[in-house]
Design an enzyme around this catalytic site. Sequence first.
Site, PDB file in Angstrom:
ATOM      1  N   ASP A 363     -12.644  -4.878  -9.044  1.00 57.28           N
ATOM      2  CA  ASP A 363     -11.866  -5.006 -10.271  1.00 57.28           C
ATOM      3  C   ASP A 363     -12.325  -4.045 -11.361  1.00 57.28           C
ATOM      4  O   ASP A 363     -11.556  -3.702 -12.258  1.00 57.28           O
ATOM      5  CB  ASP A 363     -11.944  -6.438 -10.798  1.00 57.28           C
ATOM      6  CG  ASP A 363     -11.201  -7.420  -9.911  1.00 57.28           C
ATOM      7  OD1 ASP A 363     -10.325  -6.971  -9.156  1.00 57.28           O
ATOM      8  OD2 ASP A 363     -11.504  -8.627  -9.969  1.00 57.28           O
ATOM      9  N   HIS A 484      -3.278 -10.140  -8.722  1.00 56.43           N
ATOM     10  CA  HIS A 484      -3.571  -8.835  -8.135  1.00 56.43           C
ATOM     11  C   HIS A 484      -2.771  -8.606  -6.854  1.00 56.43           C
ATOM     12  O   HIS A 484      -2.609  -9.522  -6.045  1.00 56.43           O
ATOM     13  CB  HIS A 484      -5.060  -8.714  -7.810  1.00 56.43           C
ATOM     14  CG  HIS A 484      -5.945  -8.754  -9.015  1.00 56.43           C
ATOM     15  ND1 HIS A 484      -7.317  -8.736  -8.934  1.00 56.43           N
ATOM     16  CD2 HIS A 484      -5.646  -8.792 -10.333  1.00 56.43           C
ATOM     17  CE1 HIS A 484      -7.829  -8.771 -10.157  1.00 56.43           C
ATOM     18  NE2 HIS A 484      -6.831  -8.811 -11.019  1.00 56.43           N
ATOM     19  N   ASP A 486      -3.727  -7.028  -4.312  1.00 61.31           N
ATOM     20  CA  ASP A 486      -4.557  -7.123  -3.107  1.00 61.31           C
ATOM     21  C   ASP A 486      -4.694  -8.558  -2.605  1.00 61.31           C
ATOM     22  O   ASP A 486      -5.312  -8.795  -1.568  1.00 61.31           O
ATOM     23  CB  ASP A 486      -5.935  -6.487  -3.326  1.00 61.31           C
ATOM     24  CG  ASP A 486      -6.841  -7.284  -4.265  1.00 61.31           C
ATOM     25  OD1 ASP A 486      -6.357  -8.233  -4.914  1.00 61.31           O
ATOM     26  OD2 ASP A 486      -8.038  -6.942  -4.361  1.00 61.31           O
ATOM     27  N   CYS A 658     -12.116  -8.090  -3.136  1.00 61.50           N
ATOM     28  CA  CYS A 658     -12.435  -8.208  -4.563  1.00 61.50           C
ATOM     29  C   CYS A 658     -13.906  -7.932  -4.833  1.00 61.50           C
ATOM     30  O   CYS A 658     -14.269  -7.420  -5.898  1.00 61.50           O
ATOM     31  CB  CYS A 658     -12.099  -9.607  -5.075  1.00 61.50           C
ATOM     32  SG  CYS A 658     -10.403 -10.134  -4.749  1.00 61.50           S
TER      33      CYS A 658
END
Length: 676
Positions: A363, A484, A486, A658
């Site tokens: 991030d 997000h 992802d 992440c």
Amino acid sequence: MSQDIFQQYRRTFRLDTEKPLAAVLVTSTAFEVNLNRSAPPSSKFFSVKCTDNVHYNISPSPLETTPLACVPLNGNPLLLITMGKASQFENDSKISVQYYGEDKKVLGKAILHMTAIEISLDVDADRDGRVEKNNPNKGSWKWGPDGHGAILLVNCDSECTFFKQLDSKQDSVTRVSDLTDMSLMCLRTKGPAKLPAGYKLSMHISQGDAERIRVFRSRSSAVPSVVSNILSHFVEDYPLVLSQEVLSQEVPYLGGIAEMDFHVEGLRFADKDFDGLVTINLSLLEPAASGCPETPVFTDKVVFKVSPWIMTPNTLNPVEVFVCSTNDNYQFLKEMKMLVHSCGHKLRVCYKYMNRGDRWIQDEIEFGYIDSPHHRYPVVLDSPRDGHLQDFPFEELLGPDFGYVTRTPYNEKVTSLDSFGNLEVSPPVTVNGKKYPLGRIIIGVAFPTTIQGRNMTKVVQDFLYAQKVQEPIALYSDWLIVGHVDEFMTFVPAPDRKGFRLLLASPEAGYKLFRGLQNNGHGQAKMFEGLEIKEYITVDEILADKKLQDENNYVQKCIDWNRDVLKQELGLDEEDIIDLPILFKLEKDHRAVAYYPDMVNMIVLGKNLGVPKPFGPKVNGRCALETEMCALMEGLGLSCSFINDFASYHELLGEVHCGSNVFRESFDFKWWNLEM
């Protein structure tokens, strides 16, 4: 006379029958003289005489063209004057025009003494890594393999490893190694030992471009030796010529056949208010009357395009993997080390003194690079989230040939969507015949009709869109708690079709798998078995939960909306997409989070995948979700390693991707060869 004279740049020049004149002519240009303007009253004819190095043409062409022939002064005849080569001495050439009356009596004579010089401000306009002489396309930019235009890097690394500062923040060259981050520009001149009195050369830029570039001059045009490299660490060896404070400066004329090197430094990436193009001008200034400023009589210009920041997709080879060490992620770190080392890649651990408890390294940063024909280096984009990892990219990554860039929002609220788990890039694709050889950037935003939704800050979006070479796609990710992209998609390499597969989280595939287990008598198989921090739940209980199923129907619609966007924007067919069995649940503000570890949130290391361990129901001693995942990936020649991130990441609303980051090799494809 040669017809080339009509193709050259023409400068208006005025002759004078009252006194001889002297002027400097650049060999690539021509003087254009209106013969009527300088003619004495009652003039009816004229004749022209010149020395060997002077060439002229009369337009319209007269019937009689022999030297000294009397030519009727009809209409507005133009005398075009050029010189074939540079002068050896000042005023070593001459042309004269003699005017006659009706009876052929001489009424006046205009004499012009001339000095010819060659001037060429040169760059690597053909993009081969060398500065060629006077490329006709040096003053413009054109995309494509047959294009032209020089390329400039933003000098966003730091030659210093202690007391770091971006090189672009310093208005001096402190180390010779810094010159490789700049683009070479060469001033080539040929002519007499010195310019006639009052003439000078001036380099200049616009006020807008002064914020985007600096220009340094090399005092010596000789190739530096090893010894001089060591000694040339002094600022005075590379004086600053142009900057935000200095828009114009005289540059030396060296005389004879000479070359003078300049080093152009990029200061800004393309952005909303800057298309990446900058222009540098070199003018010959002519003296005017005493007390009056000089006037430009010739200007050469070159154009540079600033290299865009380019992201690297999962399909490129890994170079180094980054993870954080925290008080509670020992098991995760251990398994990640095993995976990375088994793949033969480097692993860099960001320890607690630097991460200060912030584990979300994906991030905080996104790796990319900048490229030119003469140099290339990685550049990390720092997100505006600024958690406890905020010092990591600057303090640990920035250095020689490793650049840094960030964008700071003003009057905008930074949200979770500004974290770079919400910033991905596809592999290369072709969409309806249009090629994207560097892929396309993917970001997550609020649904178009949402009024109160979260979005990636405008300043970051503006930066990404301005890079041009990886035209962004906006997906809908605000339906997730973290928000997000992802969390529901990724790309993995494939040996066939387009060279990759898009993996999408799919509640529908999850329910299909669980119903299959139930139908085969495994309804009492337990999710989360063996986890002390999580109560187990059976397959039957999951399938009986009507609320959970309704929530997943909603999630599937959100993902399907993105599926359609990706198919259209990336030119994908259904065969290019693989659905992974993943369930979600709605929590805060009716936004979703993965029900069990989100397998799509993986790390891709070539043919090896680090997948969140899902702790699914076991059949014959093996997790059914792992079995399905392996079966889906094995057909692509990919191997799955399941990483236990449950307590240290999943419970904190993140997964393997992440909590990791991958610095990858750059594309072989050169961005300037894009067809735009």
